[in-house]
Design a protein around this motif. Structure first.
Motif, PDB file in Angstrom:
ATOM      1  N   GLU A   1     -11.058  41.577  19.798  1.00  0.00           N
ATOM      2  CA  GLU A   1      -9.997  42.195  20.489  1.00  0.00           C
ATOM      3  C   GLU A   1      -8.826  42.026  19.777  1.00  0.00           C
ATOM      4  O   GLU A   1      -8.659  41.481  18.848  1.00  0.00           O
TER       5      GLU A   1
ATOM      6  N   SER B   1      -6.463  36.393  24.144  1.00  0.00           N
ATOM      7  CA  SER B   1      -6.898  36.527  25.364  1.00  0.00           C
ATOM      8  C   SER B   1      -6.703  34.917  26.178  1.00  0.00           C
ATOM      9  O   SER B   1      -6.907  34.151  25.885  1.00  0.00           O
TER      10      SER B   1
ATOM     11  N   PRO C   1     -10.779  45.796  32.845  1.00  0.00           N
ATOM     12  CA  PRO C   1     -10.725  45.510  31.149  1.00  0.00           C
ATOM     13  C   PRO C   1      -9.726  46.582  30.609  1.00  0.00           C
ATOM     14  O   PRO C   1      -9.900  47.944  30.858  1.00  0.00           O
TER      15      PRO C   1
ATOM     16  N   LYS D   1     -10.890  39.627  29.287  1.00  0.00           N
ATOM     17  CA  LYS D   1     -10.787  40.759  28.303  1.00  0.00           C
ATOM     18  C   LYS D   1      -9.690  41.408  27.712  1.00  0.00           C
ATOM     19  O   LYS D   1      -8.750  41.339  28.569  1.00  0.00           O
TER      20      LYS D   1
END
Length: 638
Positions: A633, A637, A118, A568
């Motif tokens: 985020e 993704s 990640p 992620k």
């Protein structure tokens, strides 16, 4: 060859092209005795070359057979073992009915998840030295009637040149096999999916203790996956809230599956009124499409709700997530940024986290999702033609399309929220979304002022103008139906003739803030579907005729697609100030710290709102997750 000789050849070529006297070649009638079989005079010479070719072909086939035999002796046993291994997946204790394509993709994704570290937004994953120079990117044109081109993964920066493997590119050619095994009456589809997918399935932060009641349907639309698609309509003199999916009802589907459809209506207190479904009858071409209206208490009410939830899940995934966020907004922005801005440009540096890995992500979608034989077409009930029609119609189905003056798209969040308020739509989703947008906008303005003390400096920045012009030009002409329109009427070229430097400064700032919102909270709303994708009895991408639950193959394929698009990315609350170049005035790091403080304060406010949800009256008694900065985020993704 002299210049005079070259000129003479050019003139002779023009004379040949124009014919004698420069008037073109005369019309000629068909010949009276044409030699249509092309035999004479070589017909007598055919047997000998034919015999030689026959012998040569036979020898070539013998050599090929020997090569294939040797190849089978070397790799035949491993391949047969692999095939038997995959076959055993359908046996006890897993009973996973699916085809070879999904099994291979699962193994590839499993390996990718196991090796994935990640990332964060720090210099380890986003070093300044990893920014690539400005330049045109090599791209591929998407399938399915889309006028969109996606840069190849080799153009990714920060060292993330993780190009899709040969297997990932090639397995789309594997045949598709439908399995129609359904769940038993008391069989748990969530447990079934988790038994197969737990090793690649992401954590689920949403809680849904009630999925099937009428109040749960309202939550699904008001606080869930339909929150950004709430509209209003007056029917029989009564103003109702509505979430629509009937535009999908005209799309053809594969044999054995039902068509999509269903518009869910609610009164002003968000009690369900009815579901009007245009997808329950046969697909007709004569303008007499059958529509079924089902109300609470009717015998088919529960199945109508399932059809609507599943159709909305499909619409949001195809149009809002894959098309609008990934392939349109994020893709067009990163392409314009990389092709028009130098690596040391302050805005290129500023937006680098919000485009992190976007090229690789979208290239992966290009090779594995949005292509013939890919995971996308295999997951949905649509035929190849239906899938193409869905994406061709996507520009007209995204939120905000046609909502502006003169039928134009509303570009920025404040204007769209104001437009919704005038229609009587004022929900917690849009209030939180606007709050987050305002935080982004203040951050953008504060940062820009550190590098453009005078507004006209940004208004006249050639790289900024070029990037914006390319983005909005491509945004307007993504539909093939726009090819015949003039190329000089898009939004920026009209604005440049009328705006002041202050207005241009704010236009650019609002544009950057909107992109930041799209790839963070916008992507979370459309793409964070872990809780929906694991339960095929709640909502499914496809289901059999007369069924109220997806098949077992659909259940695992849906979960695989969701897992495949959920790798992620760095968090919005990370620190990426190392990317900021030296400012002209002010302190961009102080601006960033204020931005982070505002995000943390909003996150606390969102947490408090969710914690108190049970104390509020219906329909506000549900949590709202997707705008919470601590969950977001910084880039899309896959």
């Amino acid at each position: 060859m002299s210049e005079a000789e070259k000129l003479l050849l050019v003139e002779e070529g023009r004379a040949v092209a124009r014919g004698p006297a420069g008037k073109g070649w005369p019309v000629m009638q068909p010949l009276e005795n044409p030699r249509t079989l092309f035999c004479f005079p070589w017909i007598f010479c055919v047997p000998l070359p034919g015999i030689a070719l026959y012998i040569l072909t036979g020898f070539s086939m013998w050599v090929l057979a020997q090569v294939l035999l040797v190849a089978f002796l070397i790799v035949g046993l491993p391949l047969c073992c692999c095939r038997v291994y995959l076959w055993f997946w359908g046996c006890w204790p897993f009973f996973w009915p699916t085809d070879v394509y999904e099994k291979i993709l699962y193994l590839a994704h499993f390996n990718s998840v196991r090796s994935h570290v990640p990332p964060n937004a720090g210099p380890e994953f986003m070093p300044v030295s990893g920014l690539k120079p400005r330049g045109e990117l090599a791209k591929g044109l998407l399938d399915y009637a889309l006028f969109l081109r996606v840069p190849f993964a080799t153009a990714e920066e920060f060292g993330n040149v993780d190009e899709p493997t040969f297997i990932e590119k090639a397995i789309s050619s594997l045949p598709e096999r439908e399995h129609f095994e359904t769940f038993g009456r008391d069989e748990n589809p969530v447990e079934f999916v988790m038994k197969q997918m737990s090793s690649i399935y992401p954590d689920i932060y949403q809680e849904w203790p009630d999925k099937l009641s009428d109040h749960a349907l309202a939550r699904f639309c008001l606080h869930g996956i339909g929150a950004h698609r709430v509209d209003t309509e007056v029917r029989d003199g009564q103003k109702l809230f509505v979430v629509r999916t009937n535009p999908l009802s005209i799309l053809p589907v594969n044999d054995g599956f039902e068509r999509y459809g269903g518009d869910a209506y609610f009164d002003q207190s968000w009690n369900p009124v009815m579901i009007v479904d245009s997808g329950m009858g046969p697909l007709r071409d004569d303008g007499t499409q059958k529509t079924v209206t089902t109300k609470p208490g009717d015998s088919g009410w529960e199945r109508a709700k399932f059809r609507f939830r599943s159709s909305l899940f499909t619409l949001v995934t195809l149009v809002d997530h894959l098309y609008d966020i990934h392939l349109q907004r994020a893709n067009l922005f990163v392409t314009a940024l990389r092709e028009q801005m130098s690596r040391d440009h302050p805005i290129r540096r500023f937006m680098a986290p919000f485009t992190y890995n976007t090229i690789f992500v979208n290239d992966n979608a290009f090779h594995n999702l949005i292509r013939e034989g890919g995971l996308g077409p295999r997951c949905f009930a649509l035929t190849e033609q239906g899938f193409a029609l869905a994406f061709a119609a996507a520009p007209s189905l995204v939120i905000g399309a046609g909502a502006g003056e003169g039928g134009k798209t509303i570009l920025f969040r404040p204007e769209y929220v104001e437009y919704l308020k005038k229609k009587g739509i004022d929900t917690v989703y849009w209030r939180q979304s606007l709050q987050l947008y305002d935080i982004f906008l203040r951050f953008v303005v504060g940062y820009l002022e550190c590098y453009y003390p005078k507004k006209e400096d940004l208004a006249n920045d050639p790289e900024m103008k070029a990037a914006a012009r390319q983005y909005f030009h491509q945004l307007e002409y993504v539909s093939p139906s726009m090819l015949g329109r003039p190329g000089n009427d898009h939004v920026l070229q009209q604005r440049e003739l009328t705006v002041t430097p202050d207005e241009a400064f704010m236009f650019y700032a609002k544009w950057l803030a909107q992109i930041m919102l799209d790839v963070t909270a916008g992507h979370e709303q459309a793409g964070a579907v872990e809780v929906y994708a694991q339960d095929a009895s709640w909502c499914a991408f496809r289901w059999g005729i007369g069924q109220s639950c997806g098949t077992k193959q659909t259940a695992t394929a849906t979960a695989l697609l969701m897992s495949f698009t959920n790798k992620k990315m760095p968090k919005l609350l990370d620190d990426w100030t190392h990317l900021f170049p030296p400012p002209i005035s002010g302190d961009p790091k102080a601006v960033f710290q204020k931005f982070q403080d505002e995000l943390v304060a909003m996150a606390s406010s969102c947490d408090a709102y969710n914690a108190a949800s049970s104390t509020r009256p219906y329909p506000e008694c549900f949590p709202m997750y997707v705008n919470n900065p601590k969950l977001l985020e910084v880039s899309v993704s896959l």
